[in-house]
Design a protein around this motif. Sequence first.
Motif, PDB file in Angstrom:
ATOM      1  N   THR A   6     -12.035 -90.949  -3.129  1.00 37.17           N
ATOM      2  CA  THR A   6     -11.572 -92.236  -3.570  1.00 37.17           C
ATOM      3  C   THR A   6     -10.435 -91.379  -4.707  1.00 37.17           C
ATOM      4  O   THR A   6      -9.339 -92.084  -4.457  1.00 37.17           O
ATOM      5  CB  THR A   6     -12.264 -93.113  -4.080  1.00 37.17           C
ATOM      6  OG1 THR A   6     -13.371 -93.402  -2.963  1.00 37.17           O
ATOM      7  CG2 THR A   6     -11.405 -94.335  -4.656  1.00 37.17           C
ATOM      8  N   VAL A   7     -11.048 -90.929  -5.531  1.00 38.24           N
ATOM      9  CA  VAL A   7     -10.131 -90.383  -6.595  1.00 38.24           C
ATOM     10  C   VAL A   7      -9.281 -89.381  -6.057  1.00 38.24           C
ATOM     11  O   VAL A   7      -8.028 -89.551  -6.649  1.00 38.24           O
ATOM     12  CB  VAL A   7     -11.252 -89.583  -7.674  1.00 38.24           C
ATOM     13  CG1 VAL A   7     -10.296 -88.975  -8.692  1.00 38.24           C
ATOM     14  CG2 VAL A   7     -11.994 -90.563  -8.366  1.00 38.24           C
ATOM     15  N   SER A   8      -9.409 -88.616  -5.267  1.00 39.54           N
ATOM     16  CA  SER A   8      -8.542 -87.723  -4.623  1.00 39.54           C
ATOM     17  C   SER A   8      -7.548 -88.489  -3.979  1.00 39.54           C
ATOM     18  O   SER A   8      -6.279 -87.787  -3.970  1.00 39.54           O
ATOM     19  CB  SER A   8      -9.254 -86.603  -3.609  1.00 39.54           C
ATOM     20  OG  SER A   8     -10.207 -86.032  -4.244  1.00 39.54           O
ATOM     21  N   VAL A   9      -7.760 -89.457  -3.247  1.00 40.86           N
ATOM     22  CA  VAL A   9      -6.787 -90.304  -2.304  1.00 40.86           C
ATOM     23  C   VAL A   9      -6.101 -90.877  -3.420  1.00 40.86           C
ATOM     24  O   VAL A   9      -4.594 -90.921  -3.273  1.00 40.86           O
ATOM     25  CB  VAL A   9      -7.629 -91.225  -1.407  1.00 40.86           C
ATOM     26  CG1 VAL A   9      -6.418 -92.117  -0.984  1.00 40.86           C
ATOM     27  CG2 VAL A   9      -8.336 -90.396  -0.411  1.00 40.86           C
ATOM     28  N   ILE A  10      -6.506 -91.581  -4.749  1.00 41.45           N
ATOM     29  CA  ILE A  10      -5.512 -92.085  -5.579  1.00 41.45           C
ATOM     30  C   ILE A  10      -4.643 -91.129  -6.200  1.00 41.45           C
ATOM     31  O   ILE A  10      -3.481 -91.423  -6.406  1.00 41.45           O
ATOM     32  CB  ILE A  10      -6.649 -92.798  -6.537  1.00 41.45           C
ATOM     33  CG1 ILE A  10      -7.245 -94.040  -5.982  1.00 41.45           C
ATOM     34  CG2 ILE A  10      -5.780 -93.227  -7.646  1.00 41.45           C
ATOM     35  CD1 ILE A  10      -8.185 -94.620  -6.792  1.00 41.45           C
ATOM     36  N   MET A  15       0.684 -88.903  -6.634  1.00 41.10           N
ATOM     37  CA  MET A  15       1.875 -87.677  -6.736  1.00 41.10           C
ATOM     38  C   MET A  15       2.761 -87.786  -5.471  1.00 41.10           C
ATOM     39  O   MET A  15       4.181 -87.452  -5.858  1.00 41.10           O
ATOM     40  CB  MET A  15       1.003 -86.513  -6.349  1.00 41.10           C
ATOM     41  CG  MET A  15       0.123 -85.813  -7.533  1.00 41.10           C
ATOM     42  SD  MET A  15      -0.966 -84.528  -7.002  1.00 41.10           S
ATOM     43  CE  MET A  15       0.080 -83.193  -6.442  1.00 41.10           C
ATOM     44  N   LEU A  16       2.438 -88.647  -4.446  1.00 43.39           N
ATOM     45  CA  LEU A  16       3.469 -88.829  -3.504  1.00 43.39           C
ATOM     46  C   LEU A  16       4.518 -89.990  -3.948  1.00 43.39           C
ATOM     47  O   LEU A  16       5.628 -89.735  -3.665  1.00 43.39           O
ATOM     48  CB  LEU A  16       2.753 -89.479  -2.343  1.00 43.39           C
ATOM     49  CG  LEU A  16       3.780 -89.955  -1.076  1.00 43.39           C
ATOM     50  CD1 LEU A  16       4.215 -88.396  -0.321  1.00 43.39           C
ATOM     51  CD2 LEU A  16       2.608 -90.681  -0.015  1.00 43.39           C
ATOM     52  N   GLY A  17       3.969 -90.796  -4.676  1.00 44.01           N
ATOM     53  CA  GLY A  17       4.930 -91.743  -5.379  1.00 44.01           C
ATOM     54  C   GLY A  17       5.979 -91.244  -6.503  1.00 44.01           C
ATOM     55  O   GLY A  17       7.148 -91.513  -6.333  1.00 44.01           O
TER      56      GLY A  17
END
Length: 52
Positions: A6-10, A15-17
């Motif tokens: 979950t933390v990795s996805v967030i 980073m993508l944003g």
Amino acid sequence: METVITVSVIIAMIMLGVLLIHLLNGRHNERIAAFHYGDALPGVGRRSRKSR
């Protein structure tokens, strides 16, 4: 283990944003640089004097 995912996805979404905003700002700056802001055309947007 779920917490790490979950933390990795967030973090990946953040980073993508950041990357997307950076790219959009670069394009915006290029458009501003390409468009020369100068004096208005003669007679456009200027008030004429009533008394001379």
